[in-house]
Motif scaffolding. Structure first.
Motif, PDB file in Angstrom:
ATOM      1  N   GLY A  74      60.638  57.670  16.331  1.00 53.93           N
ATOM      2  CA  GLY A  74      59.261  57.400  16.736  1.00 53.93           C
ATOM      3  C   GLY A  74      58.521  58.675  17.063  1.00 53.93           C
ATOM      4  O   GLY A  74      57.301  58.690  17.116  1.00 53.93           O
ATOM      5  N   GLN A  75      59.258  59.766  17.299  1.00 52.88           N
ATOM      6  CA  GLN A  75      58.626  61.066  17.521  1.00 52.88           C
ATOM      7  C   GLN A  75      58.250  61.658  16.174  1.00 52.88           C
ATOM      8  O   GLN A  75      58.974  61.512  15.195  1.00 52.88           O
ATOM      9  N   VAL A  76      57.100  62.339  16.147  1.00 53.01           N
ATOM     10  CA  VAL A  76      56.637  62.995  14.933  1.00 53.01           C
ATOM     11  C   VAL A  76      56.497  64.481  15.226  1.00 53.01           C
ATOM     12  O   VAL A  76      55.837  64.873  16.182  1.00 53.01           O
ATOM     13  N   VAL A  77      57.162  65.308  14.415  1.00 56.66           N
ATOM     14  CA  VAL A  77      57.103  66.761  14.555  1.00 56.66           C
ATOM     15  C   VAL A  77      56.587  67.332  13.247  1.00 56.66           C
ATOM     16  O   VAL A  77      57.132  67.047  12.179  1.00 56.66           O
ATOM     17  N   ASP A  78      55.514  68.117  13.311  1.00 56.47           N
ATOM     18  CA  ASP A  78      54.885  68.700  12.124  1.00 56.47           C
ATOM     19  C   ASP A  78      54.554  67.635  11.072  1.00 56.47           C
ATOM     20  O   ASP A  78      54.734  67.840   9.875  1.00 56.47           O
ATOM     21  N   GLY A  79      54.121  66.468  11.526  1.00 56.92           N
ATOM     22  CA  GLY A  79      53.703  65.402  10.617  1.00 56.92           C
ATOM     23  C   GLY A  79      54.830  64.573  10.038  1.00 56.92           C
ATOM     24  O   GLY A  79      54.593  63.679   9.228  1.00 56.92           O
TER      25      GLY A  79
END
Length: 180
Positions: free
Chosen positions: A74-79
């Motif tokens: 559920g986390q988004v890193v750099d899209g």
């Protein structure tokens, strides 16, 4: 959309000394490309379902399967969503330049960096072949083990089906020609 799918398998080389062998590490930082006949994003469940001749490629490794479930945190890193686990089913094949592993199911736990292939496992490198019920690979160490029967002779697949896998690890190792 799902760009940071991490490698599904570092296939191992067969060894006459033991079913547990070491292999060089796979470049898990390389970008991953995938294709499938269909993708269903289930954002509320934090997963994506790929189906229809699924093909995942990273560096020199390719995985094919009929279906794959990609779970993310559920986390988004750099899209990109952060993938935590992938389950592949239906004639799973993993290939590298000189190796090929086949099974009915494969599970990759990204948090533990462990890949497990289940159900009718076959590992081929050159003319060497090893068969068993379960292949487990630690991506940090490169160590892999093959055993004859997973979970006491039965394997419960990610889709809930149970298959019987019995017995022993079998195989054939080629012997180099020796000059007299």
């Amino acid at each position: 959309m799902i760009r940071r799918i991490v490698p599904l398998l570092v296939v191992v080389a067969a060894s006459a000394a033991s079913p547990a062998v070491a292999q060089t590490r796979h470049n898990s930082a390389a970008p991953i490309d995938f294709s499938a006949g269909y993708i269903e994003l289930q954002d509320k469940a934090n997963r994506a379902i790929l189906s229809g001749n699924v093909n995942v490629r990273q560096a020199e490794m390719t995985l094919t399967a009929a279906r794959m479930t990609v779970n993310y945190t559920g986390q988004v890193v750099d899209g990109s969503p952060q993938v935590s686990r992938m389950d592949a089913s239906g004639g799973v094949t993993v290939t590298r330049p000189d190796q090929r592993a086949r099974s009915q199911y494969a599970v990759y736990d990204l948090n533990r960096r462990i890949i497990t292939m289940l159900g009718g496992v076959s590992l081929v490198q050159g003319s060497n072949t090893v068969n068993g019920g379960r292949l487990t690979i630690n991506l940090d160490t490169g160590r892999a083990t093959i055993d004859g029967s997973a979970a006491g002779g039965t394997v419960k697949a990610p889709d809930g089906t149970v298959t019987r896998s019995g017995g022993r690890v079998t195989g054939r190792f080629s012997v180099p020609e020796r000059r007299q």
